[in-house]
Enzyme design. Structure first.
Site, mmCIF file in Angstrom:
data_model
loop_
_atom_site.group_PDB
_atom_site.id
_atom_site.type_symbol
_atom_site.label_atom_id
_atom_site.label_comp_id
_atom_site.label_asym_id
_atom_site.label_seq_id
_atom_site.Cartn_x
_atom_site.Cartn_y
_atom_site.Cartn_z
ATOM 1 N N ARG A 1 0.843 -1.189 0.000
ATOM 2 C CA ARG A 1 0.000 0.000 0.000
ATOM 3 C C ARG A 1 0.879 1.239 0.000
ATOM 4 O O ARG A 1 1.948 1.258 0.636
ATOM 5 C CB ARG A 1 -0.873 0.037 1.258
ATOM 6 C CG ARG A 1 -2.040 -0.895 1.243
ATOM 7 C CD ARG A 1 -3.094 -0.483 0.211
ATOM 8 N NE ARG A 1 -4.219 -1.410 0.166
ATOM 9 C CZ ARG A 1 -4.336 -2.407 -0.709
ATOM 10 N NH1 ARG A 1 -3.406 -2.621 -1.614
ATOM 11 N NH2 ARG A 1 -5.406 -3.190 -0.700
ATOM 12 N N HIS B 1 -0.885 -0.099 -9.866
ATOM 13 C CA HIS B 1 -1.573 -1.041 -8.957
ATOM 14 C C HIS B 1 -2.038 -2.291 -9.736
ATOM 15 O O HIS B 1 -3.212 -2.654 -9.714
ATOM 16 C CB HIS B 1 -2.764 -0.363 -8.265
ATOM 17 C CG HIS B 1 -3.193 -1.071 -7.014
ATOM 18 N ND1 HIS B 1 -3.672 -0.434 -5.882
ATOM 19 C CD2 HIS B 1 -3.226 -2.393 -6.702
ATOM 20 C CE1 HIS B 1 -3.982 -1.315 -4.957
ATOM 21 N NE2 HIS B 1 -3.714 -2.522 -5.433
HETATM 22 C C1 OXD Z 1 -5.253 -5.214 -3.339
HETATM 23 C C2 OXD Z 1 -5.542 -5.982 -4.542
HETATM 24 O O1 OXD Z 1 -5.723 -5.550 -2.252
HETATM 25 O O2 OXD Z 1 -5.277 -5.453 -5.646
HETATM 26 O O3 OXD Z 1 -4.502 -4.244 -3.460
HETATM 27 O O4 OXD Z 1 -6.019 -7.105 -4.444
#
Ligand code: OXD
Length: 309
Positions: free
Chosen positions: A224, A272
């Site tokens: 994160r 991401h």
């Molecule tokens: C997260 C995902 O939790 O992409 O970041 O699964």
């Protein structure tokens, strides 16, 4: 049997198709337009839901996270007595390990340096280090961290882990606590963060942590954005203490176009995508848990709200 889907990823159709293959009698509804009578909703499958929303479904039996992390749920003011179920999908875990292995190999074999040389038509083989001599540190040895650590170990890397509580993993020395964190950082040339984001881990990759890493260390964050103090990271890269950073996650996502990470020569930004949730595989663990609940069994794994993951 009714499930509410809440996500801004706009992939409800794929999820509904995959869930219906597993549970043909599941009535799938999408927030906000398809929700209907709130009393019907027994299961919620969500990413980053509106604060307080999930308290408005009186018959909710379980809240499922649409992603591996659950920090998006921890800040949502959830009903106290409804279990929050983490998503553990083997395909998602494999994707995360691929991301980790790719970047570890990239820095271990110095492919970034070779790319730079090639652009200048420079022919320059560099000294090669055997993986046994490459110290990789994995922060967080949950399902994903454990898988990545085992795969790195199988490639012969000198892997260690840092966890909240002690953990035994064959061939992978583990460090824990504050003291352990310092020692772990000091021995790790490639530091990979796979921790859950909690009050304890917020800002854990900060100036002090970077200082404790060996000169030339590399940071890979696939957990994160909140784990990293951005300005501290930029300072550690600019001073030459850190060699590079690969970042898949950010305080604000999408990463704003003006953020200095985008153009920093030592930072690689990915959107991401370390491992995207694939409905066709992730529907199975969700459906398995719905089946368990219907049989009167508890779902698993359930989030420990005190711990925050
Ligand atoms: C997260 C995902 O939790 O992409 O970041 O699964």
């Amino acid at each position: 049997m009714t499930l509410l889907f809440y996500s801004n990823w706009r992939n409800a159709d794929r999820w509904f198709g995959a869930l219906k293959k597993e549970l043909p009698d599941l009535d799938c509804r999408e927030w906000p337009d398809g929700v209907g009578n709130k009393k019907d909703i027994e299961y919620a499958l969500v990413w980053n839901p509106e604060r307080g929303l999930l308290k408005s479904f009186p018959n909710l039996k379980a809240i499922f996270s649409l992603g591996a992390g659950v920090d998006h749920l921890m800040k949502c003011d959830l009903p106290d007595d409804v279990p929050i179920v983490r998503l553990v999908d083997p395909a998602l875990t494999v994707g995360m390990s691929e991301y980790v292995l790719y970047w570890v190999l990239h820095f271990h074999r110095r492919f970034g340096d070779y790319r730079r040389y090639a652009r200048k038509a420079r022919w320059k083989p560099l000294p090669q280090v055997i993986p046994k001599r490459r110290r990789v540190g994995i922060m967080g040895l949950g399902v994903i961290g454990t898988d990545a650590a085992k795969k790195l170990k199988a490639l012969d890397f000198d892997v260690a882990g840092w966890t909240r509580g002690h953990k035994n993993l064959a061939g992978v020395p583990t460090f824990d606590g504050k003291e352990g964190y310092r020692d772990f950082l000091a021995r790790s040339e490639i530091v990979v963060c796979l921790l859950p984001l909690t009050a304890e881990t917020q800002g854990i990759l900060n100036a002090e942590a970077f200082r404790r890493m060996p000169k030339g260390a590399v940071v890979v964050n696939a957990a994160r954005g909140g784990h990293v103090v951005d300005d501290d990271l930029i300072a550690a890269l600019d001073s030459g203490h850190l060699k590079a950073a690969v970042l898949d996650v950010f305080h604000e996502e999408p990463l704003p176009p003006t953020h200095p990470f985008w153009k920093h020569p030592k930072v690689t930004v990915t959107p991401h995508m370390a491992s995207l949730t694939v409905p066709e595989t992730a529907a199975k663990p969700v459906a398995d848990n719905i089946r368990r609940i219907r049989k009167g069994q508890p779902p698993e794994p359930v989030v420990d709200r005190q711990r925050g993951y």
